[in-house]
Design a protein around this motif. Structure first.
Motif, PDB file in Angstrom:
ATOM      1  N   UNK A 192       0.833  -1.206   0.000  1.00 60.90           N
ATOM      2  CA  UNK A 192       0.000   0.000   0.000  1.00 60.90           C
ATOM      3  C   UNK A 192       0.867   1.254   0.000  1.00 60.90           C
ATOM      4  N   UNK A 193       1.940   1.244   0.801  1.00 55.90           N
ATOM      5  CA  UNK A 193       2.835   2.411   0.850  1.00 55.90           C
ATOM      6  C   UNK A 193       3.411   2.706  -0.535  1.00 55.90           C
ATOM      7  N   UNK A 194       3.924   1.665  -1.178  1.00 56.82           N
ATOM      8  CA  UNK A 194       4.559   1.875  -2.486  1.00 56.82           C
ATOM      9  C   UNK A 194       3.532   2.231  -3.553  1.00 56.82           C
ATOM     10  N   UNK A 195       2.305   1.749  -3.420  1.00 56.35           N
ATOM     11  CA  UNK A 195       1.257   2.117  -4.373  1.00 56.35           C
ATOM     12  C   UNK A 195       0.990   3.616  -4.324  1.00 56.35           C
ATOM     13  N   UNK A 196       0.888   4.158  -3.111  1.00 56.93           N
ATOM     14  CA  UNK A 196       0.635   5.599  -2.990  1.00 56.93           C
ATOM     15  C   UNK A 196       1.827   6.410  -3.482  1.00 56.93           C
ATOM     16  N   UNK A 197       3.028   6.009  -3.095  1.00 59.60           N
ATOM     17  CA  UNK A 197       4.203   6.802  -3.457  1.00 59.60           C
ATOM     18  C   UNK A 197       4.525   6.743  -4.942  1.00 59.60           C
ATOM     19  N   UNK A 198       4.206   5.626  -5.584  1.00 61.04           N
ATOM     20  CA  UNK A 198       4.561   5.461  -7.000  1.00 61.04           C
ATOM     21  C   UNK A 198       3.441   5.837  -7.951  1.00 61.04           C
ATOM     22  N   UNK A 199       2.202   5.852  -7.464  1.00 59.22           N
ATOM     23  CA  UNK A 199       1.074   6.083  -8.352  1.00 59.22           C
ATOM     24  C   UNK A 199       0.720   4.870  -9.182  1.00 59.22           C
ATOM     25  N   UNK A 200       1.222   3.688  -8.814  1.00 51.03           N
ATOM     26  CA  UNK A 200       0.928   2.435  -9.509  1.00 51.03           C
ATOM     27  C   UNK A 200       0.332   1.450  -8.510  1.00 51.03           C
TER      28      UNK A 200
END
Length: 547
Positions: free
Chosen positions: A281-289
């Motif tokens: 979830x963290x990386x989804x928000x930070x990357x936009x993917x």
């Protein structure tokens, strides 16, 4: 047929080993009156083979028994993991996190207790294997006799005809007498392994459109906090078991902030994970993917994609990450290019440990405020902060301390004693009560910070990373999490309302989209070059000194 009771017992044991269900909310199992399709197929095949070429030899029987044990283990994973986590298991990726999970549950447990538990587990597994071995050998001995082969062959043929009739005719209920086949789960796991290795599309990340560029002008140089509340799921608003007891807490929270000029808008989004794996979830928000599994995560880390962190750094923001739950080396953190990562060691917590996670979230937020926010003449900040105290098992929970300055002094003996009393483990349905208390703790910490310390021109994005494990709130619920935005700037609040957020702490009934859309939404909404974008209201950067 000789020894009929013994044969019936053997068949019952083998069938039960492939049809049991989870005893929620535990790791135990319970017996159910269902039939095993795999067992029927296996026994019919063995009966035909025995009639044609005789009973298989010892080596073949050992292989067949090993396959049976694999099916039993597969059945256990297939019914236990979804019941506790709320999602199906992915053996390829989930097994890689097993060592850290074991380390978490070994915390504060004496070595002799773990040794005793391990010996008990081994004894239980040995006993179960011995019982199944006896049942399997009994059936093989029965197949060696013509009357036994005919009896078992006829029985299994009838069962398979019943299953087939239920599949072919919707009027026949016979298909529902059978448990879902375990082999379907094993085939799915094989497919997941191939998709994660041989057939993985490593070019998917590079083919996605980049994050929008933003000057963040509408934020007027204010700080941006992105705070992930661990396990903060939409069930706190949707499930009466949690929504009813928390309704007063949310109302009081919102009302108290309004008195200090803070306004809030809320929404809900679909997380990319459920019950765990927060970093997705963290990386989804930070990357936009949408980063939905470990393969996506690794592909992202191997790319040169710009993230929310780098977009803010480009316009002069100092980017820091606060990771109180990070106890091990985190080389992948280099991908995000934070200017500073405050892990458990870097936070320099001197007080008593609260469970495996040790550090109270209130202390972490206070430490970062004193170290990064309070100093004058600094650059604006991006503070990325995944909290930890609401992580399963949600206890022991530190007390909220209204006087935050208590963290400036060494802990007293009374505080140490209090922490020891709180250091307990919760099991079963008690987890739901502990989870509810952890949500209240999150609200207390956030509300206290906004009222006492947060700068007036700051913008806080507060959201959940995923729903809590199914052992808390049940399975088969949406993967939705609440999202809240806090600001004292009416123009910013209005802009996010136009983007789909609802006024107040209560999110709307429908999700705005996936969690990955929040980063691009922030960048677009805060860009002053957007057509018709209202300019920020001038706000002082000083914090209220009121508790």
């Amino acid at each position: 047929m000789p020894n009929l009771p013994r044969i019936c017992l053997a068949l019952l044991l083998l069938n039960s080993a492939l049809t049991f269900q989870n005893r929620w909310p535990t790791i135990g199992v319970r017996w159910v009156p269902e039939l095993s399709l795999e067992l029927a197929v296996l026994l019919l095949a063995l009966a035909l083979l025995a009639a044609w070429r005789g009973v298989p030899g010892r080596a073949t029987r050992n292989v067949l028994f090993g396959c049976l044990l694999v099916l039993v283990l597969g059945r256990y994973l297939d019914v236990t993991v979804p019941a506790l986590m709320g999602r199906s298991i992915n053996l390829y990726w989930d097994s890689q996190h097993l060592p850290r999970i074991v380390a978490m549950f070994m915390d504060n447990v004496a070595g002799w207790q773990w040794l005793l538990a391990l010996l008990a587990l081994l004894a239980l597994l040995f006993a179960l294997a011995a019982v199944l071995r006896w049942a399997f050998s009994t059936i093989m001995a029965t197949l060696a006799r013509p009357v036994g082969r005919r009896g078992i062959g006829a029985l299994t043929l009838v069962l398979l005809m019943m299953y087939g009739a239920g599949r072919l005719s919707p009027r026949s209920p016979t298909e529902h007498w059978f448990a879902l086949p375990v082999t379907g789960m094993l085939v799915e796991q094989a497919k997941l392994i191939l998709d994660a290795t041989v057939f993985r599309d490593h070019g998917r990340i590079a083919a996605q459109p980049p994050l929008p560029v933003s000057d963040l002008g509408r934020l007027g140089g204010g700080d941006l906090f992105v705070i992930f509340f661990e396990s903060y799921g939409a069930l706190v608003f949707d499930d009466p078991c949690f929504a009813v007891p928390l309704a007063g807490d949310f109302a009081t929270f919102e009302h108290s902030l309004a008195a200090f000029g803070w306004r809030v808008v809320s929404a809900r989004v679909e997380s990319s994970t459920f019950g765990g794996s927060s970093w997705l979830a963290h990386s989804s928000l930070l990357s936009g993917l949408r980063i939905a599994d470990q393969g996506d995560y690794q592909d992202l880390l191997a790319s040169d994609r710009a993230t929310l962190t780098s977009r803010l750094a480009t316009v002069g923001y100092r980017t820091i990450s606060v990771m109180p739950g990070l106890k091990y080396a985190w080389p992948e953190g280099q991908f995000y290019r934070f200017d500073r990562i405050y892990n458990a060691e870097g936070l320099q917590y001197p007080g008593p440990a609260y469970g495996w996670w040790v550090i109270p979230d209130q202390y972490s937020l206070y430490h970062i405020h004193q170290a990064e926010v309070a100093p004058s003449g600094r650059a604006p900040l991006l503070v990325f902060y995944p909290t930890i105290n609401s992580h399963a098992p949600f206890a022991p929970l530190p007390p909220y301390r209204p006087d935050w300055s208590v963290f400036d002094a060494p802990p007293t003996a009374a505080v140490v004693a209090e922490a020891v009393e709180l250091n307990q483990r919760l099991d079963g349905r008690e987890l739901a009560s502990a989870y509810l208390q952890s949500v209240r703790y999150n609200l207390a910490v956030l509300g206290g910070y906004l009222r006492r310390y947060a700068l007036a021109n700051a913008l806080l994005l507060v959201l959940g990373d995923h729903q809590p494990p199914a052992v808390v709130g049940g399975r088969d619920i949406p993967w939705q999490v609440p999202v809240h935005l806090f600001s004292r700037d009416p123009a910013l609040i209005e802009a996010f309302e136009q983007a789909g957020f609802q006024p107040g702490i209560m999110p709307g009934p429908a999700a705005l989209g996936g969690i990955e859309m929040l980063g691009p939404l922030l960048l677009r909404t805060l860009d002053s070059r957007r057509p018709n974008a209202p300019q920020p209201t001038p706000l002082t950067a000083t914090a209220p000194q009121i508790r």
